[in-house]
Design a protein around this motif. Sequence first.
Motif, PDB file in Angstrom:
ATOM      1  N   THR A 174       0.907  -1.264   0.058  1.00 34.19           N
ATOM      2  CA  THR A 174       0.226  -0.061   0.001  1.00 34.19           C
ATOM      3  C   THR A 174       0.942   1.270  -0.022  1.00 34.19           C
ATOM      4  OG1 THR A 174      -1.774  -1.324   1.250  1.00 34.19           O
ATOM      5  CG2 THR A 174      -1.894   1.204   1.315  1.00 34.19           C
ATOM      6  N   VAL A 175       0.829   2.020  -0.899  1.00 38.42           N
ATOM      7  CA  VAL A 175       1.621   3.247  -1.337  1.00 38.42           C
ATOM      8  C   VAL A 175       1.077   4.559  -1.062  1.00 38.42           C
ATOM      9  CG1 VAL A 175       3.122   4.399  -3.124  1.00 38.42           C
ATOM     10  CG2 VAL A 175       2.692   1.820  -3.075  1.00 38.42           C
ATOM     11  N   PRO A 176       1.719   5.254  -0.227  1.00 43.88           N
ATOM     12  CA  PRO A 176       1.281   6.482   0.162  1.00 43.88           C
ATOM     13  C   PRO A 176       1.420   7.554  -1.296  1.00 43.88           C
ATOM     14  CG  PRO A 176       3.477   6.655   1.016  1.00 43.88           C
ATOM     15  CD  PRO A 176       3.166   5.113   0.324  1.00 43.88           C
ATOM     16  N   PHE A 177       0.385   8.582  -1.416  1.00 46.80           N
ATOM     17  CA  PHE A 177       0.345   9.330  -2.652  1.00 46.80           C
ATOM     18  C   PHE A 177       1.453  10.186  -2.851  1.00 46.80           C
ATOM     19  CE2 PHE A 177      -4.262   9.063  -1.353  1.00 46.80           C
ATOM     20  CZ  PHE A 177      -4.885   8.583  -2.583  1.00 46.80           C
ATOM     21  N   THR A 178       2.087  10.538  -1.639  1.00 43.05           N
ATOM     22  CA  THR A 178       3.324  11.292  -2.277  1.00 43.05           C
ATOM     23  C   THR A 178       4.528  10.537  -2.673  1.00 43.05           C
ATOM     24  OG1 THR A 178       4.018  10.731   0.243  1.00 43.05           O
ATOM     25  CG2 THR A 178       3.175  13.033  -0.025  1.00 43.05           C
ATOM     26  N   ALA A 179       4.545   9.238  -2.919  1.00 43.46           N
ATOM     27  CA  ALA A 179       5.440   8.317  -3.432  1.00 43.46           C
ATOM     28  C   ALA A 179       4.956   8.168  -4.745  1.00 43.46           C
ATOM     29  CB  ALA A 179       5.696   7.238  -2.558  1.00 43.46           C
ATOM     30  N   ALA A 224       3.195  15.419 -11.097  1.00 36.62           N
ATOM     31  CA  ALA A 224       2.498  14.381 -10.371  1.00 36.62           C
ATOM     32  C   ALA A 224       2.036  14.988  -9.147  1.00 36.62           C
ATOM     33  CB  ALA A 224       2.986  13.267 -10.529  1.00 36.62           C
ATOM     34  N   LEU A 225       3.119  15.590  -8.307  1.00 32.36           N
ATOM     35  CA  LEU A 225       2.864  16.118  -6.898  1.00 32.36           C
ATOM     36  C   LEU A 225       1.973  17.370  -7.034  1.00 32.36           C
ATOM     37  CD1 LEU A 225       3.710  15.985  -3.951  1.00 32.36           C
ATOM     38  CD2 LEU A 225       5.602  17.594  -4.614  1.00 32.36           C
ATOM     39  N   ASP A 226       1.933  18.235  -8.053  1.00 33.79           N
ATOM     40  CA  ASP A 226       1.181  19.487  -8.196  1.00 33.79           C
ATOM     41  C   ASP A 226      -0.349  18.764  -8.572  1.00 33.79           C
ATOM     42  OD1 ASP A 226       3.267  20.933  -7.898  1.00 33.79           O
ATOM     43  OD2 ASP A 226       3.478  21.445  -9.809  1.00 33.79           O
ATOM     44  N   ALA A 227      -0.522  17.760  -9.230  1.00 37.15           N
ATOM     45  CA  ALA A 227      -1.713  17.402  -9.319  1.00 37.15           C
ATOM     46  C   ALA A 227      -2.343  16.731  -8.161  1.00 37.15           C
ATOM     47  CB  ALA A 227      -1.775  16.291 -10.424  1.00 37.15           C
ATOM     48  N   LEU A 228      -1.675  16.044  -7.410  1.00 40.10           N
ATOM     49  CA  LEU A 228      -2.120  15.432  -6.037  1.00 40.10           C
ATOM     50  C   LEU A 228      -2.558  16.373  -5.142  1.00 40.10           C
ATOM     51  CD1 LEU A 228       0.625  12.758  -5.129  1.00 40.10           C
ATOM     52  CD2 LEU A 228      -1.647  12.311  -5.971  1.00 40.10           C
ATOM     53  N   LYS A 229      -1.618  17.755  -5.135  1.00 37.61           N
ATOM     54  CA  LYS A 229      -2.010  18.994  -4.180  1.00 37.61           C
ATOM     55  C   LYS A 229      -3.257  19.495  -4.425  1.00 37.61           C
ATOM     56  CE  LYS A 229      -1.258  22.132  -1.145  1.00 37.61           C
ATOM     57  NZ  LYS A 229      -2.165  23.245  -1.542  1.00 37.61           N
ATOM     58  N   ALA A 230      -3.385  19.612  -5.843  1.00 35.67           N
ATOM     59  CA  ALA A 230      -4.784  20.317  -6.405  1.00 35.67           C
ATOM     60  C   ALA A 230      -6.144  19.470  -6.211  1.00 35.67           C
ATOM     61  CB  ALA A 230      -4.712  20.306  -8.063  1.00 35.67           C
ATOM     62  N   ASP A 231      -5.636  17.981  -6.187  1.00 33.41           N
ATOM     63  CA  ASP A 231      -6.768  17.222  -5.722  1.00 33.41           C
ATOM     64  C   ASP A 231      -7.076  17.103  -4.283  1.00 33.41           C
ATOM     65  OD1 ASP A 231      -7.365  16.653  -8.416  1.00 33.41           O
ATOM     66  OD2 ASP A 231      -6.259  14.822  -8.346  1.00 33.41           O
ATOM     67  N   GLY A 232      -6.387  17.762  -3.366  1.00 34.48           N
ATOM     68  CA  GLY A 232      -6.289  17.852  -1.910  1.00 34.48           C
ATOM     69  C   GLY A 232      -6.042  16.397  -1.338  1.00 34.48           C
ATOM     70  N   ASP A 236      -0.346  20.402   2.828  1.00 32.69           N
ATOM     71  CA  ASP A 236       0.633  21.696   2.480  1.00 32.69           C
ATOM     72  C   ASP A 236       1.943  21.319   2.875  1.00 32.69           C
ATOM     73  OD1 ASP A 236      -1.235  23.164   1.511  1.00 32.69           O
ATOM     74  OD2 ASP A 236      -1.858  24.424   3.173  1.00 32.69           O
ATOM     75  N   GLU A 237       1.889  20.658   4.310  1.00 33.07           N
ATOM     76  CA  GLU A 237       3.356  20.378   4.886  1.00 33.07           C
ATOM     77  C   GLU A 237       3.895  19.247   3.890  1.00 33.07           C
ATOM     78  OE1 GLU A 237       5.013  18.420   8.809  1.00 33.07           O
ATOM     79  OE2 GLU A 237       3.147  19.084   8.686  1.00 33.07           O
ATOM     80  N   GLU A 238       3.073  18.074   3.438  1.00 34.89           N
ATOM     81  CA  GLU A 238       3.605  17.045   2.704  1.00 34.89           C
ATOM     82  C   GLU A 238       3.986  17.573   1.291  1.00 34.89           C
ATOM     83  OE1 GLU A 238       0.939  13.264   4.362  1.00 34.89           O
ATOM     84  OE2 GLU A 238      -0.050  14.595   3.022  1.00 34.89           O
ATOM     85  N   TYR A 239       3.215  18.385   0.788  1.00 32.68           N
ATOM     86  CA  TYR A 239       3.644  19.042  -0.323  1.00 32.68           C
ATOM     87  C   TYR A 239       4.885  19.488  -0.254  1.00 32.68           C
ATOM     88  CZ  TYR A 239       3.453  21.770  -4.641  1.00 32.68           C
ATOM     89  OH  TYR A 239       3.856  22.581  -5.846  1.00 32.68           O
ATOM     90  N   ARG A 240       5.098  20.484   0.437  1.00 32.09           N
ATOM     91  CA  ARG A 240       6.464  21.221   0.837  1.00 32.09           C
ATOM     92  C   ARG A 240       7.683  20.147   0.854  1.00 32.09           C
ATOM     93  NH1 ARG A 240       3.346  25.142   3.730  1.00 32.09           N
ATOM     94  NH2 ARG A 240       4.000  23.857   5.645  1.00 32.09           N
ATOM     95  N   SER A 241       7.368  19.311   1.756  1.00 29.64           N
ATOM     96  CA  SER A 241       8.472  18.317   1.946  1.00 29.64           C
ATOM     97  C   SER A 241       8.790  17.425   0.945  1.00 29.64           C
ATOM     98  CB  SER A 241       8.041  17.274   3.072  1.00 29.64           C
ATOM     99  OG  SER A 241       8.836  16.160   3.166  1.00 29.64           O
ATOM    100  N   GLN A 242       7.807  16.908   0.118  1.00 26.67           N
ATOM    101  CA  GLN A 242       7.886  16.114  -1.035  1.00 26.67           C
ATOM    102  C   GLN A 242       8.667  16.859  -2.311  1.00 26.67           C
ATOM    103  OE1 GLN A 242       8.052  13.126  -1.122  1.00 26.67           O
ATOM    104  NE2 GLN A 242       7.405  13.027   0.939  1.00 26.67           N
ATOM    105  N   ARG A 243       8.172  18.396  -2.299  1.00 26.59           N
ATOM    106  CA  ARG A 243       8.835  19.153  -3.427  1.00 26.59           C
ATOM    107  C   ARG A 243      10.347  19.192  -3.196  1.00 26.59           C
ATOM    108  NH1 ARG A 243       7.096  22.625  -7.320  1.00 26.59           N
ATOM    109  NH2 ARG A 243       8.535  24.226  -7.632  1.00 26.59           N
TER     110      ARG A 243
END
Length: 250
Positions: A174-179, A224-232, A236-243
């Motif tokens: 099972t994979v987290p979205f950020t990966a 891909a990360l931007d798309a995940l962020k746009a879909d909620g 925000d914290e996960e987005y910054r960390s993964q970026r």
Amino acid sequence: MVALGIGVALSIPGLVSIGAFWIAMGFAIRSQGLSIKDLQARAKDDAGKKAVVLDRRTFTISTALFIVLGVPSLLTGILELGISADDANWRWLPIVVGAYALFIGVGGAVLYLTGSAIEAKTGPAPTIPATIWIKAVKETGTYINERPRLEFVFRVEPEASSGVAAYEVTKKATVPFTAMGSLKVGDGFSAKVAGPEHPTSMDIAWDQPVGTAGADDVSARLAALDALKADGKVSDEEYRSQRERILGSL
């Protein structure tokens, strides 16, 4: 409290005793329940969501409390302890409560031990540092906590110092979205494994991809990360960390 009140009102010593016992046990069970909620509040899965955690000690105490609650209750009702023949109909109250408590205690014990046995069959705890490389990946159509469950073919390369040879394994995970941006054939992750004797026993550090990414690959991952962020689907914290992690792979 209801049972105690009925026992006092109708002068039924058995209900008075079992009612007082239930009140005392109620405080103990409530205290244990609050401890479990505290564990749940502090425990999070690899996607940052709350996870249910019940270690062996906590489980043993919880099970014991329900068994201690159930057995005296059943005995009071079945043997009509402190309950006269004229009040025999009230014996069903402790019988029902006792049976329910034992159902929770014994049923929970069976489920926990069965789960522990299944987990044990997967092999020993993974302790060998390794790098796993994706050779193939496909969807299973299953989601757990809204996260996709995928089937991988990994090439596992344990650290040279471990003395364990490389091997391949097919494993569902099972994979987290950020990966999700790092799941192409050829991508790798840091992991701990148990070895080829128990190939599916591994802990994958999804937030620790390995290898050097090219500019095109980085652009694709950022998109891909931007798309995940746009879909909620990421905070925000996960987005910054993964970026930062993706940009740091350049």
